[in-house]
Write an enzyme that holds these catalytic residues in place. Structure first.
Site, PDB file in Angstrom:
ATOM      1  N   ASP A 113      -7.945  60.106 -27.368  1.00 16.96           N
ATOM      2  CA  ASP A 113      -7.714  59.243 -28.515  1.00 16.96           C
ATOM      3  C   ASP A 113      -8.587  57.991 -28.453  1.00 16.96           C
ATOM      4  O   ASP A 113      -8.604  57.278 -27.452  1.00 16.96           O
ATOM      5  CB  ASP A 113      -6.232  58.832 -28.550  1.00 16.96           C
ATOM      6  CG  ASP A 113      -5.710  58.683 -29.956  1.00 16.96           C
ATOM      7  OD1 ASP A 113      -6.187  57.789 -30.672  1.00 16.96           O
ATOM      8  OD2 ASP A 113      -4.834  59.472 -30.348  1.00 16.96           O
TER       9      ASP A 113
ATOM     10  N   SER B 257      -5.467  58.040 -36.266  1.00 19.71           N
ATOM     11  CA  SER B 257      -4.838  59.086 -35.469  1.00 19.71           C
ATOM     12  C   SER B 257      -4.028  60.053 -36.315  1.00 19.71           C
ATOM     13  O   SER B 257      -3.934  61.238 -35.994  1.00 19.71           O
ATOM     14  CB  SER B 257      -3.941  58.458 -34.398  1.00 19.71           C
ATOM     15  OG  SER B 257      -4.708  57.665 -33.527  1.00 19.71           O
TER      16      SER B 257
ATOM     17  N   ASP C 133      -6.325  47.109 -37.796  1.00 17.78           N
ATOM     18  CA  ASP C 133      -7.179  47.978 -38.600  1.00 17.78           C
ATOM     19  C   ASP C 133      -8.279  47.178 -39.291  1.00 17.78           C
ATOM     20  O   ASP C 133      -9.112  47.740 -40.000  1.00 17.78           O
ATOM     21  CB  ASP C 133      -6.350  48.712 -39.656  1.00 17.78           C
ATOM     22  CG  ASP C 133      -5.258  49.565 -39.020  1.00 17.78           C
ATOM     23  OD1 ASP C 133      -5.498  50.081 -37.917  1.00 17.78           O
ATOM     24  OD2 ASP C 133      -4.182  49.704 -39.621  1.00 17.78           O
TER      25      ASP C 133
ATOM     26  N   ARG D 234       1.390  55.388 -44.219  1.00 18.33           N
ATOM     27  CA  ARG D 234       1.344  56.226 -43.017  1.00 18.33           C
ATOM     28  C   ARG D 234       2.723  56.297 -42.377  1.00 18.33           C
ATOM     29  O   ARG D 234       3.442  55.302 -42.308  1.00 18.33           O
ATOM     30  CB  ARG D 234       0.313  55.668 -42.049  1.00 18.33           C
ATOM     31  CG  ARG D 234       0.244  56.412 -40.732  1.00 18.33           C
ATOM     32  CD  ARG D 234      -0.978  55.991 -39.961  1.00 18.33           C
ATOM     33  NE  ARG D 234      -0.789  56.185 -38.530  1.00 18.33           N
ATOM     34  CZ  ARG D 234      -1.738  55.986 -37.622  1.00 18.33           C
ATOM     35  NH1 ARG D 234      -2.941  55.618 -38.000  1.00 18.33           N
ATOM     36  NH2 ARG D 234      -1.495  56.157 -36.350  1.00 18.33           N
TER      37      ARG D 234
ATOM     38  N   LYS E 234       1.599  58.523 -28.345  1.00 18.14           N
ATOM     39  CA  LYS E 234       0.869  59.508 -29.148  1.00 18.14           C
ATOM     40  C   LYS E 234       1.566  60.866 -29.188  1.00 18.14           C
ATOM     41  O   LYS E 234       0.981  61.848 -29.655  1.00 18.14           O
ATOM     42  CB  LYS E 234      -0.563  59.680 -28.614  1.00 18.14           C
ATOM     43  CG  LYS E 234      -1.426  58.429 -28.730  1.00 18.14           C
ATOM     44  CD  LYS E 234      -1.759  58.073 -30.171  1.00 18.14           C
ATOM     45  CE  LYS E 234      -2.633  56.827 -30.237  1.00 18.14           C
ATOM     46  NZ  LYS E 234      -3.087  56.519 -31.605  1.00 18.14           N
TER      47      LYS E 234
ATOM     48  N   ASP F 238      -7.591  54.425 -27.446  1.00 23.35           N
ATOM     49  CA  ASP F 238      -7.144  53.812 -28.694  1.00 23.35           C
ATOM     50  C   ASP F 238      -6.188  52.654 -28.447  1.00 23.35           C
ATOM     51  O   ASP F 238      -6.401  51.549 -28.931  1.00 23.35           O
ATOM     52  CB  ASP F 238      -6.474  54.860 -29.573  1.00 23.35           C
ATOM     53  CG  ASP F 238      -6.151  54.326 -30.959  1.00 23.35           C
ATOM     54  OD1 ASP F 238      -7.017  53.646 -31.538  1.00 23.35           O
ATOM     55  OD2 ASP F 238      -5.052  54.581 -31.465  1.00 23.35           O
TER      56      ASP F 238
ATOM     57  N   HIS G 100      -7.293  48.746 -28.933  1.00 25.13           N
ATOM     58  CA  HIS G 100      -6.734  47.830 -29.932  1.00 25.13           C
ATOM     59  C   HIS G 100      -6.447  46.440 -29.369  1.00 25.13           C
ATOM     60  O   HIS G 100      -6.264  45.497 -30.127  1.00 25.13           O
ATOM     61  CB  HIS G 100      -5.450  48.413 -30.510  1.00 25.13           C
ATOM     62  CG  HIS G 100      -5.671  49.448 -31.568  1.00 25.13           C
ATOM     63  ND1 HIS G 100      -6.479  49.235 -32.674  1.00 25.13           N
ATOM     64  CD2 HIS G 100      -5.180  50.702 -31.712  1.00 25.13           C
ATOM     65  CE1 HIS G 100      -6.460  50.309 -33.437  1.00 25.13           C
ATOM     66  NE2 HIS G 100      -5.697  51.217 -32.873  1.00 25.13           N
TER      67      HIS G 100
ATOM     68  N   ASP H 201      -9.800  62.078 -31.899  1.00 20.75           N
ATOM     69  CA  ASP H 201      -9.347  62.013 -33.287  1.00 20.75           C
ATOM     70  C   ASP H 201     -10.103  60.974 -34.094  1.00 20.75           C
ATOM     71  O   ASP H 201     -10.143  61.033 -35.323  1.00 20.75           O
ATOM     72  CB  ASP H 201      -7.842  61.724 -33.340  1.00 20.75           C
ATOM     73  CG  ASP H 201      -7.451  60.516 -32.498  1.00 20.75           C
ATOM     74  OD1 ASP H 201      -8.265  60.038 -31.684  1.00 20.75           O
ATOM     75  OD2 ASP H 201      -6.303  60.050 -32.650  1.00 20.75           O
ATOM     76  N   HIS H 202     -10.688  59.991 -33.415  1.00 17.31           N
ATOM     77  CA  HIS H 202     -11.485  58.931 -34.047  1.00 17.31           C
ATOM     78  C   HIS H 202     -12.056  58.077 -32.933  1.00 17.31           C
ATOM     79  O   HIS H 202     -11.697  58.227 -31.760  1.00 17.31           O
ATOM     80  CB  HIS H 202     -10.633  58.069 -34.989  1.00 17.31           C
ATOM     81  CG  HIS H 202      -9.453  57.435 -34.310  1.00 17.31           C
ATOM     82  ND1 HIS H 202      -9.570  56.339 -33.479  1.00 17.31           N
ATOM     83  CD2 HIS H 202      -8.133  57.749 -34.315  1.00 17.31           C
ATOM     84  CE1 HIS H 202      -8.378  56.007 -33.008  1.00 17.31           C
ATOM     85  NE2 HIS H 202      -7.491  56.860 -33.495  1.00 17.31           N
TER      86      HIS H 202
ATOM     87  N   HIS I 120     -10.540  50.698 -35.405  1.00 22.00           N
ATOM     88  CA  HIS I 120     -11.229  51.960 -35.147  1.00 22.00           C
ATOM     89  C   HIS I 120     -12.690  51.848 -35.573  1.00 22.00           C
ATOM     90  O   HIS I 120     -13.063  50.967 -36.347  1.00 22.00           O
ATOM     91  CB  HIS I 120     -10.559  53.093 -35.919  1.00 22.00           C
ATOM     92  CG  HIS I 120      -9.141  53.341 -35.514  1.00 22.00           C
ATOM     93  ND1 HIS I 120      -8.286  54.149 -36.231  1.00 22.00           N
ATOM     94  CD2 HIS I 120      -8.417  52.886 -34.453  1.00 22.00           C
ATOM     95  CE1 HIS I 120      -7.107  54.173 -35.647  1.00 22.00           C
ATOM     96  NE2 HIS I 120      -7.165  53.418 -34.564  1.00 22.00           N
TER      97      HIS I 120
END
Length: 550
Positions: free
Chosen positions: A23, A74, A167, A282, A357, A423, A427, A464-465, A495
């Site tokens: 991730d 994600s 984000d 989301r 996750k 991930d 962050h 995933d990103h 991301h």
């Protein structure tokens, strides 16, 4: 029953096929900002040189988002990986519903909520992220709904604004606060309505917990938004300015809760007769606060008296559970996931990650459904409840131990796992911790490789990103890193728009695999890749496998 056909030329490996989702581990464009590249990663380096290796798109239209300026996330990443196709996702669906007016149609949930507050002379509340990150929410959606509410005669709205910084750039709060204050000034200018911010706080401090990891966040959000309990300020800007002066270097996502007061009184507690919209689209960070509003019996914290309100989510957050009961926009109907196909073929599957996750490698991977298929085993490793920069290795070792034992047992044909490190630590913006996080993932990948060598299995390794690959703000024109007032690099916690690795490691060589020519390959191509390497023919409408076998 949906069924897969066996591949007559390749029956699959002796050992399992293991899908490793790293991730937040992308392929950076600037080495100075790429802390995947700066970390010590001998196993990933070896794979890049010696295994089948390509790059896959993990953002924008490749994962169902409106355009290629939209970073992947994600949720949509695991949707795409798990279902092998590209569905229009939350932001795109909501944008279309707003543009067409379908969201406001007669008989809609929106109309029900509006009619409620007009009949009772009560307030319409909006809770959600105040940014245009487009991962969980978008300020444009909020402003469009407020504009429509005024046009339909709603006199009083209250906004409970969650500050982002995750984000979007980590200290960009004033960009959105000033914009939104100007919007509110305009909408209130004729004196016919009273629309204002009522409460808020950083998204990683209140309200937006996920996977039952830290219900205290939800408890703090409930106290802030519903009860209007907490430190009071005259404005959102005043709150943020104060918190920053008291805690130098604090990131927006970590800001404490605040309540807005007017004439000594909180402006917007949520009370009987009100309507409430959670405008985040989301699901993962929306389910717990939704439960607090909807559950008759809530055991996770003492919420006190639950106000009698009409509550709706921007979208349905869990299709299996039917949560929430009311929602404004119908989510994509994702069917025929890889898990379902494999279950119908009798393929024994293990899905594993740690709490942060776990829902991604299960719920999102299976098309936003919380139910297991017949041949699936799900295993969750509890995450630490602490700042991720304080424990950047997270539970990579524990996940790996389970996976290695599962490989050795011979009990599973297909294993999928998620290492959250790149991930979750990415962050935080703490780059020394990010390097440690990536090195922990690399060590784990090496152990899985060693186990697969003995078991004659195959590994597919991707992400995933991106995130950890792009840890500093870059100038959009020159690509060089941006400096702050002290001459230091400005951290980036969002991301990335970078591609992610697509690695196939077959130590026994049994698949005789080689890279296929696939135009614009993205992470949706991974499902067909897994199915191919398991010895089946992928469904005709799946995005093509990145390898050919035999």
């Amino acid at each position: 029953m949906i069924e897969l056909k066996k591949n007559p030329a390749f029956a699959g490996p002796k050992g399992p096929v293991v899908l490793v989702i790293m991730d937040g581990v992308g392929i950076g464009k600037n080495p100075e900002s790429d802390f995947v590249k700066q970390a010590n990663t001998p196993n990933l380096d070896w794979l890049r040189e010696h295994a089948l290796y390509t790059e896959l798109k993990a953002h924008g239209v490749a994962v169902g988002l409106p355009d290629d300026s939209d970073m992947g996330n994600s949720e949509v990443g695991h949707n795409a990986i798990g279902c092998g196709r590209i569905f229009e996702q939350g932001a795109a669906l909501i944008g279309k519903a707003l543009a067409s007016g379908a969201i406001f149609a007669d008989g809609s949930v929106w109309q029900e909520l509006v009619d409620n507050v007009k009949a009772k002379s009560s307030a319409l509340h909006f809770i959600g992220l105040l940014s245009d990150g487009n991962v969980h929410a978008n300020i444009n959606h909020l402003e469009a709904m407020l504009t429509k509410a005024k046009a339909q005669g709603v006199k009083k709205t209250r906004i409970h604004a969650l500050i982002d910084g995750r984000d979007v750039p980590p200290t960009s709060a004033f960009d959105y606060i000033d914009r939104f204050d100007a919007f509110l000034n305009d909408i209130n200018a004729d004196g016919t309505v009273d629309y204002c911010v009522a409460s808020g706080g950083g998204r990683m401090n209140i309200t937006m917990d996920r996977y039952d990891a830290n219900w205290d966040m939800v408890k703090r959000g409930w106290a802030t938004h519903v009860k209007a309990e907490g430190r009071t300020f005259a404005s959102m800007r005043a709150a943020v300015e104060t918190f920053r002066s008291e805690n130098a270097g604090i990131l927006d996502q970590d800001l404490p809760a605040f309540v807005i007061e007017r004439d000594g009184q909180a402006v917007g507690p949520i009370v009987d007769g009100d309507s409430v919209i959670l405008y985040n689209f989301r699901g993962d960070r929306a389910l717990e606060i939704t439960k607090a509003f909807e559950a008759e019996d809530l055991k996770e914290f003492d919420r006190g008296s639950k106000p009698d309100v009409l509550y709706a989510g921007m979208m349905q957050y869990d299709g299996d559970l039917g949560v929430p009961a009311r929602y404004l926009v119908t989510p994509p109907a994702i069917d025929r996931t890889m898990s379902e196909y494999l279950a119908n073929a009798g393929v024994k599957q293990l899905a594993i990650s740690e709490t942060q996750k776990f829902g991604h490698v299960t719920y999102f991977f299976n098309g936003n459904n919380s139910g297991k298929f017949a041949t699936e085993i799900w295993q969750e490793i509890p995450s630490d409840v602490c700042p991720f920069e304080d424990a950047p290795r997270m539970k990579a070792a524990e996940i790996t131990d389970v996976v290695v034992k599962a490989i050795e047992s011979g009990d599973y044909d297909f294993i999928r796992l998620n290492f959250p490190n790149g991930d979750m630590v990415g962050h935080t913006g703490v780059v020394t911790a990010v390097k440690t996080a990536i090195e922990a993932v690399d060590e784990s990948v090496g152990k899985i490789m060693a186990a697969l060598q003995k078991a004659d299995g195959i590994m597919i390794c991707s992400a995933d990103h991106g995130n950890a690959d792009d840890m500093c703000e870059l100038d959009k024109k020159t690509g060089t890193m941006v400096l702050d007032e002290q001459g230091k690099y400005k951290p980036k916690t969002a991301h990335s728009l970078n591609p992610v690795p697509g690695i196939v490691y077959d130590p026994s060589g049994i698949a005789n695999a080689h890279l296929a020519e696939v135009a614009n390959a993205g992470i949706a191509n991974l499902a067909a890749t897994c199915i191919t390497l398991l010895g089946f023919e992928p469904p005709a409408d799946y995005e093509a496998s990145i390898v050919k076998v035999g």
